[in-house]
Design an enzyme around this catalytic site. Structure first.
Site, mmCIF file in Angstrom:
data_model
loop_
_atom_site.group_PDB
_atom_site.id
_atom_site.type_symbol
_atom_site.label_atom_id
_atom_site.label_comp_id
_atom_site.label_asym_id
_atom_site.label_seq_id
_atom_site.Cartn_x
_atom_site.Cartn_y
_atom_site.Cartn_z
ATOM 1 N N ASP A 138 -83.771 11.005 -64.352
ATOM 2 C CA ASP A 138 -83.214 11.133 -62.993
ATOM 3 C C ASP A 138 -83.630 9.920 -62.165
ATOM 4 O OD1 ASP A 138 -81.789 12.269 -60.971
ATOM 5 O OD2 ASP A 138 -83.028 14.041 -60.742
ATOM 6 N N HIS A 183 -70.707 14.648 -64.252
ATOM 7 C CA HIS A 183 -71.451 14.707 -62.980
ATOM 8 C C HIS A 183 -71.481 13.361 -62.258
ATOM 9 C CE1 HIS A 183 -74.365 15.942 -60.036
ATOM 10 N NE2 HIS A 183 -75.363 15.232 -60.548
HETATM 11 FE FE1 N7H Z 1 -77.214 14.865 -59.529
HETATM 12 N N1 N7H Z 1 -79.665 15.962 -63.564
HETATM 13 O O1 N7H Z 1 -80.811 15.573 -63.492
HETATM 14 O O2 N7H Z 1 -79.175 16.573 -64.506
HETATM 15 N N2 N7H Z 1 -77.815 13.800 -61.159
HETATM 16 N N3 N7H Z 1 -78.164 16.504 -60.218
HETATM 17 N N4 N7H Z 1 -76.769 15.857 -57.805
HETATM 18 N N5 N7H Z 1 -76.458 13.176 -58.740
HETATM 19 C C1 N7H Z 1 -77.575 12.475 -61.393
HETATM 20 O O3 N7H Z 1 -78.217 8.422 -61.576
HETATM 21 C C2 N7H Z 1 -78.770 16.678 -61.436
HETATM 22 C C3 N7H Z 1 -77.047 17.157 -57.523
HETATM 23 C C4 N7H Z 1 -75.863 13.057 -57.494
HETATM 24 O O4 N7H Z 1 -74.471 6.959 -58.363
HETATM 25 C C5 N7H Z 1 -78.053 12.115 -62.684
HETATM 26 O O5 N7H Z 1 -80.169 9.308 -61.202
HETATM 27 C C6 N7H Z 1 -79.244 18.042 -61.559
HETATM 28 C C7 N7H Z 1 -76.470 17.543 -56.244
HETATM 29 C C8 N7H Z 1 -75.506 11.673 -57.245
HETATM 30 O O6 N7H Z 1 -73.943 7.206 -60.479
HETATM 31 C C9 N7H Z 1 -78.630 13.217 -63.214
HETATM 32 C C10 N7H Z 1 -78.912 18.671 -60.392
HETATM 33 C C11 N7H Z 1 -75.833 16.412 -55.780
HETATM 34 C C12 N7H Z 1 -75.880 10.972 -58.377
HETATM 35 C C13 N7H Z 1 -78.486 14.311 -62.257
HETATM 36 C C14 N7H Z 1 -78.247 17.701 -59.563
HETATM 37 C C15 N7H Z 1 -76.047 15.365 -56.763
HETATM 38 C C16 N7H Z 1 -76.466 11.935 -59.292
HETATM 39 C C17 N7H Z 1 -77.926 10.752 -63.369
HETATM 40 C C18 N7H Z 1 -79.159 20.079 -59.947
HETATM 41 C C19 N7H Z 1 -75.066 16.215 -54.524
HETATM 42 C C20 N7H Z 1 -75.737 9.473 -58.592
HETATM 43 C C21 N7H Z 1 -79.123 9.912 -63.178
HETATM 44 C C22 N7H Z 1 -80.064 20.882 -60.477
HETATM 45 C C23 N7H Z 1 -74.313 17.120 -53.948
HETATM 46 C C24 N7H Z 1 -74.433 9.148 -59.245
HETATM 47 C C25 N7H Z 1 -79.151 9.153 -61.887
HETATM 48 C C26 N7H Z 1 -74.260 7.656 -59.373
HETATM 49 C C27 N7H Z 1 -76.948 11.602 -60.533
HETATM 50 C C28 N7H Z 1 -78.907 15.635 -62.399
HETATM 51 C C29 N7H Z 1 -77.778 17.989 -58.315
HETATM 52 C C30 N7H Z 1 -75.592 14.081 -56.620
HETATM 53 C C31 N7H Z 1 -79.289 13.229 -64.601
HETATM 54 C C32 N7H Z 1 -79.948 18.699 -62.722
HETATM 55 C C33 N7H Z 1 -76.573 18.915 -55.608
HETATM 56 C C34 N7H Z 1 -74.843 11.125 -55.994
#
Ligand code: N7H
Length: 442
Positions: free
Chosen positions: A162, A289
């Site tokens: 992350d 995602h």
């Molecule tokens: Fe997400 N995960 O860890 O599985 N997210 N996210 N997220 N997320 C991202 O780029 C995850 C949630 C965004 O610029 C990655 O850091 C999980 C919410 C945005 O390319 C991973 C949950 C919201 C990005 C996860 C969760 C977002 C992003 C890729 C809930 C907004 C950047 C690694 C439990 C409403 C996208 C990274 C970009 C990336 C995970 C929630 C948003 C692995 C598990 C609620 C903007």
């Protein structure tokens, strides 16, 4: 209230960690080559760096600045619980979110955020703060997050690295390749053209969203295994396509069929892509995602279409790793997930927009076509990590199969129920240190 204001000015404000100090500490941590580590596993002792911040809900601001309580963001003013239905969170018959106490009520005035190298240090800093606050606050709940340890350091509970993609902020540091530089006004009031503060004391402040998101990890893994078997593909590849990144952080657009750990770890390369060469989803589905919440060049106008919706994410996992019994049964019995935290200057146009208009909308990104089918439109589907369909509706994500390097075989990942379950949320305003000392303690 009078006691709280005195303590805010005299005790809290001086402990709040400034942005300048955070930036300096990042260099210190990098130089010492220690992130918060697994001391028990023999890792070096983390640096003793304690951080503190304080933020207020609309109710809290209403007590501190009764005549200036409307900060201009409708979502902040209404409070997180009022948005639960629109976000697709589970709700009861009266529209109240099925969240845990006290998130489901209206009693939260503010939140203190404490960071430290170890949990005992964080707990000690919290005790210290509570002593300093005397009887001026009533502690409703505390949450303890923890960086995962060993090989999973920096990874969240589903196993993905992350914190890989963040916007670069204009005027602060040098961007990495592919990292878009965003006007600071999208995150902090008083910068650029985008964020004139409604009140002067909001300058240098920011809105913070906290969401307690429970993750059903054994269920997520079982789903990848069963859907993988049905589709005839490897569960790890299916998971990577649903995320748009492998567990190492490597983007599937550049590593479509197998993980590339070196790419995932390389900040000069792991954001150097914009999906413009993947119009047929062969590397990454439109529904993945990272493609849902940051569609990059999928929206031709990134400046007006994407940039104003970016957020700065600073979440941390909570709860223990999956136990052997949970892995064997495929059922979650321990409380674990992500304390999701993000910063923005508009909750309505940033956090809520991403969740409602992009992640939950099965049509978004609109107007794309699939190859070889007379330009038939793509039905993108649901963000398989955070998409929410409220009381029902189809939960599917299109193009689970890679179709790499050519081909147009359609396939869908079907998700009978969500594996991320929201349990609470708070919308907050994080003031500058000078506002804490002056206007808010006035
Ligand atoms: Fe997400 N995960 O860890 O599985 N997210 N996210 N997220 N997320 C991202 O780029 C995850 C949630 C965004 O610029 C990655 O850091 C999980 C919410 C945005 O390319 C991973 C949950 C919201 C990005 C996860 C969760 C977002 C992003 C890729 C809930 C907004 C950047 C690694 C439990 C409403 C996208 C990274 C970009 C990336 C995970 C929630 C948003 C692995 C598990 C609620 C903007």
């Amino acid at each position: 209230l009078a006691l709280f204001k005195t303590v805010l000015r005299s005790e809290v404000a001086k402990r709040v960690t400034s942005t300048r100090l955070v930036v300096a500490r990042e260099f210190q941590v990098r130089d010492a080559k220690v992130a918060p580590l697994d001391v028990a596993a023999g890792d070096p002792v983390p640096l003793p760096l304690v951080g503190l911040n304080v933020a207020f809900t609309n109710a809290g601001i209403g007590k501190l600045r009764p005549n200036e309580a409307d900060l201009g963001d409708p979502s902040f003013v209404a409070g997180a619980a009022a948005s639960a239905k629109a976000l697709g969170d589970p709700i009861d018959g009266s529209g109240k979110p099925l969240w845990i106490d006290p998130y489901d009520g209206t009693a939260i005035d503010g939140v203190f955020l404490i960071t430290a190298g170890t949990q005992p240090e964080a707990a000690a800093a919290a005790n210290d703060l509570i002593t300093a606050l005397q009887d001026s606050v009533n502690l409703l709940r505390s949450e303890m997050g923890a960086v995962r340890t060993g090989a999973q350091r920096g990874h969240e509970h589903f196993g993905f690295l992350d914190g890989v993609s963040q916007p670069a902020i204009a005027g602060l540091g040098t961007p990495f390749e592919g990292q878009r530089t965003i006007d600071a006004g999208h995150f902090v009031f008083g910068y650029g053209v985008t964020s004139a503060p409604r009140f002067e004391w909001m300058r240098n402040g920011s809105f913070m969203v906290i969401r307690r998101l429970k993750q059903l990890v054994p269920e997520f893994n079982s789903l990848l295994a069963s859907e993988g078997a049905r589709l005839g593909m490897d569960a790890e590849l299916l998971g990577a396509r649903m995320m748009g990144r492998w567990q190492s952080g490597a983007q599937t657009v550049d590593a479509p069929l197998q993980d590339d750990a070196e790419l995932g770890a390389d900040p000069f390369k792991n954001n150097d892509f914009d999906f413009s060469d993947d119009l047929f989803q062969r590397g990454c589905p439109y529904g993945a995602h990272i493609r849902k919440v940051n569609p990059r060049a999928d929206l031709a106008d990134q400046v007006d279409g994407v940039d104003p919706h970016r957020i700065i994410r600073q979440g941390i996992p909570f709860g223990i790793d999956v136990t052997d019994a949970e892995a064997a049964s495929g059922k979650t019995s321990e409380d674990r997930g992500l304390l999701f935290v993000c910063y923005q200057s508009s909750i309505t146009n940033q956090f809520e927009f991403l969740q409602e208009t992009w992640a939950n909308s099965t049509g978004f990104v609109f107007g794309k076509v699939r190859p070889g089918q007379n330009g038939a439109a793509v039905s993108v589907g649901f963000d398989p990590i955070i998409g929410q369909s409220g009381e029902g509706g189809a939960r599917f994500t299109d193009e689970a199969l890679p179709n790499f390097p050519t081909g147009d075989q359609r396939s869908q990942f079907a998700q009978p129920s969500q594996t991320v379950v929201p349990q609470g949320g708070v919308y907050l305003f994080v003031p500058s240190i000078s506002a804490l000392i002056c206007e808010l303690a006035d």
